[in-house]
Scaffold this motif. Structure first.
Motif, short mmCIF file in Angstrom:
data_model
loop_
_atom_site.label_atom_id
_atom_site.label_comp_id
_atom_site.label_asym_id
_atom_site.label_seq_id
_atom_site.Cartn_x
_atom_site.Cartn_y
_atom_site.Cartn_z
N MET A 1 0.84 -1.18 0.00
CA MET A 1 0.00 0.00 0.00
C MET A 1 0.88 1.24 0.00
N LEU A 2 0.33 2.31 -0.53
CA LEU A 2 1.11 3.54 -0.65
C LEU A 2 0.24 4.73 -0.30
N ASN A 3 0.75 5.60 0.53
CA ASN A 3 0.07 6.84 0.91
C ASN A 3 1.11 7.94 0.82
N ARG A 4 1.22 8.59 -0.33
CA ARG A 4 2.22 9.61 -0.56
C ARG A 4 1.58 10.79 -1.28
N VAL A 5 1.86 11.99 -0.81
CA VAL A 5 1.28 13.20 -1.38
C VAL A 5 2.40 14.20 -1.65
N ILE A 6 2.37 14.82 -2.83
CA ILE A 6 3.29 15.91 -3.16
C ILE A 6 2.45 17.07 -3.66
N LEU A 7 2.61 18.22 -3.03
CA LEU A 7 1.82 19.41 -3.37
C LEU A 7 2.73 20.61 -3.54
N ILE A 8 2.36 21.50 -4.45
CA ILE A 8 3.03 22.79 -4.58
C ILE A 8 1.94 23.85 -4.58
N GLY A 9 2.08 24.82 -3.69
CA GLY A 9 1.08 25.87 -3.59
C GLY A 9 1.58 27.01 -2.73
N ARG A 10 0.66 27.94 -2.46
CA ARG A 10 0.99 29.11 -1.65
C ARG A 10 0.25 29.06 -0.32
N LEU A 11 0.92 29.53 0.73
CA LEU A 11 0.31 29.56 2.05
C LEU A 11 -0.79 30.61 2.08
N THR A 12 -1.91 30.25 2.70
CA THR A 12 -3.03 31.19 2.80
C THR A 12 -2.91 32.10 4.01
N ARG A 13 -2.04 31.73 4.97
CA ARG A 13 -1.77 32.56 6.15
C ARG A 13 -0.48 32.08 6.78
N ASP A 14 0.03 32.82 7.74
CA ASP A 14 1.26 32.42 8.43
C ASP A 14 1.02 31.12 9.19
N PRO A 15 2.02 30.26 9.27
CA PRO A 15 1.87 29.00 10.03
C PRO A 15 1.64 29.27 11.51
N GLU A 16 0.87 28.39 12.15
CA GLU A 16 0.61 28.48 13.59
C GLU A 16 1.45 27.44 14.30
N LEU A 17 2.39 27.89 15.13
CA LEU A 17 3.25 26.99 15.89
C LEU A 17 2.68 26.80 17.29
N ARG A 18 2.54 25.53 17.69
CA ARG A 18 2.09 25.18 19.04
C ARG A 18 2.98 24.07 19.57
N ILE B 1 -5.69 23.00 1.23
CA ILE B 1 -5.35 21.74 1.86
C ILE B 1 -4.62 22.00 3.18
N PRO B 2 -5.17 21.48 4.28
CA PRO B 2 -4.50 21.66 5.58
C PRO B 2 -3.24 20.79 5.68
N GLU C 1 -6.15 15.81 6.37
CA GLU C 1 -5.00 16.70 6.34
C GLU C 1 -3.79 15.95 5.82
N VAL C 2 -2.77 16.70 5.44
CA VAL C 2 -1.51 16.11 4.99
C VAL C 2 -0.50 16.26 6.12
N ILE C 3 0.08 15.15 6.54
CA ILE C 3 1.15 15.17 7.53
C ILE C 3 2.46 15.23 6.75
N ALA C 4 3.10 16.39 6.79
CA ALA C 4 4.29 16.62 5.96
C ALA C 4 5.54 16.09 6.64
N ASP C 5 6.40 15.45 5.85
CA ASP C 5 7.71 15.06 6.35
C ASP C 5 8.84 15.75 5.59
N ASN C 6 8.48 16.57 4.60
CA ASN C 6 9.47 17.33 3.85
C ASN C 6 8.79 18.58 3.30
N VAL C 7 9.39 19.73 3.52
CA VAL C 7 8.87 21.00 3.00
C VAL C 7 10.02 21.72 2.32
N ARG C 8 9.80 22.16 1.10
CA ARG C 8 10.81 22.93 0.37
C ARG C 8 10.29 24.34 0.15
N PHE C 9 11.13 25.30 0.43
CA PHE C 9 10.77 26.70 0.23
C PHE C 9 11.18 27.08 -1.18
N LEU C 10 10.21 27.40 -2.02
CA LEU C 10 10.48 27.56 -3.44
C LEU C 10 10.78 28.98 -3.87
#
Length: 166
Positions: free
Chosen positions: A1-18, A49-50, A94-103
């Motif tokens: 089984m495979l559960n892999r997502v790759i997305l490219i887009g723009r942030l709709t607001r600043d990230p919320e750190l908790r 997409i969250p 939601e997407v649980i990210a394990d890699n984020v690239r700043f483009l």
């Protein structure tokens, strides 16, 4: 089984750190991703997409990402549910990210260029092991040399047969 997502887009607001009660960093943000077609009115539509990041990756995203910035996210899709205050079952996808690239860099987003004219100053980060499985993959990589290794003065490159992977 495979559960892999790759997305490219723009942030709709600043990230919320908790932080969780155990002190683990978690960041949430929403990525606006254009659909590959236009509506009947000729307008471009987008999906919102969250995204959730954990640990070092969460702190890095909170430090470098801002509303409107272009980012690539790689991770897995997760569906969870809970019961709200009214007793209704609520489902969250939601997407649980394990890699984020700043483009793009902040300078490029604001209309200026970075001082050296090369890639953005902010690195791309991976890791951020989610789910507490104990793998501890919180490493990130930063390129310390932005020079093109193939930019020479026309001289041939000496490669031995031992250097080839096949």
């Amino acid at each position: 089984m495979l559960n892999r997502v790759i997305l490219i887009g723009r942030l709709t607001r600043d990230p919320e750190l908790r932080y969780t009660p155990a002190g683990v960093a978690v960041t949430q943000f929403t990525l606006a991703v254009d659909r590959p077609f236009t509506s009947q009115g000729g307008e471009r539509e987008a999906d919102f997409i969250p995204i959730v990041t954990w640990r070092q990756l969460a702190e890095t995203c909170a430090n470098y990402l801002r509303k409107g910035r272009l980012a690539a996210v790689e991770g897995r899709m997760q569906v969870r549910n809970y019961e709200n205050n009214e007793g209704k079952r609520v489902y969250v996808t939601e997407v649980i990210a394990d890699n984020v690239r700043f483009l793009e860099s902040a300078q490029n987003r604001d209309g200026g260029q970075s001082s050296n004219g090369n890639l953005p100053e902010e690195p791309s980060y991976g890791g951020g092991n989610s789910g507490g499985s104990g793998r501890g993959n919180n490493n990130f990589s930063r390129s310390s040399n932005n020079q093109d290794p193939f930019s020479g003065d026309g001289k041939p490159i000496d490669i031995s047969d031992d250097d080839l992977p096949f």
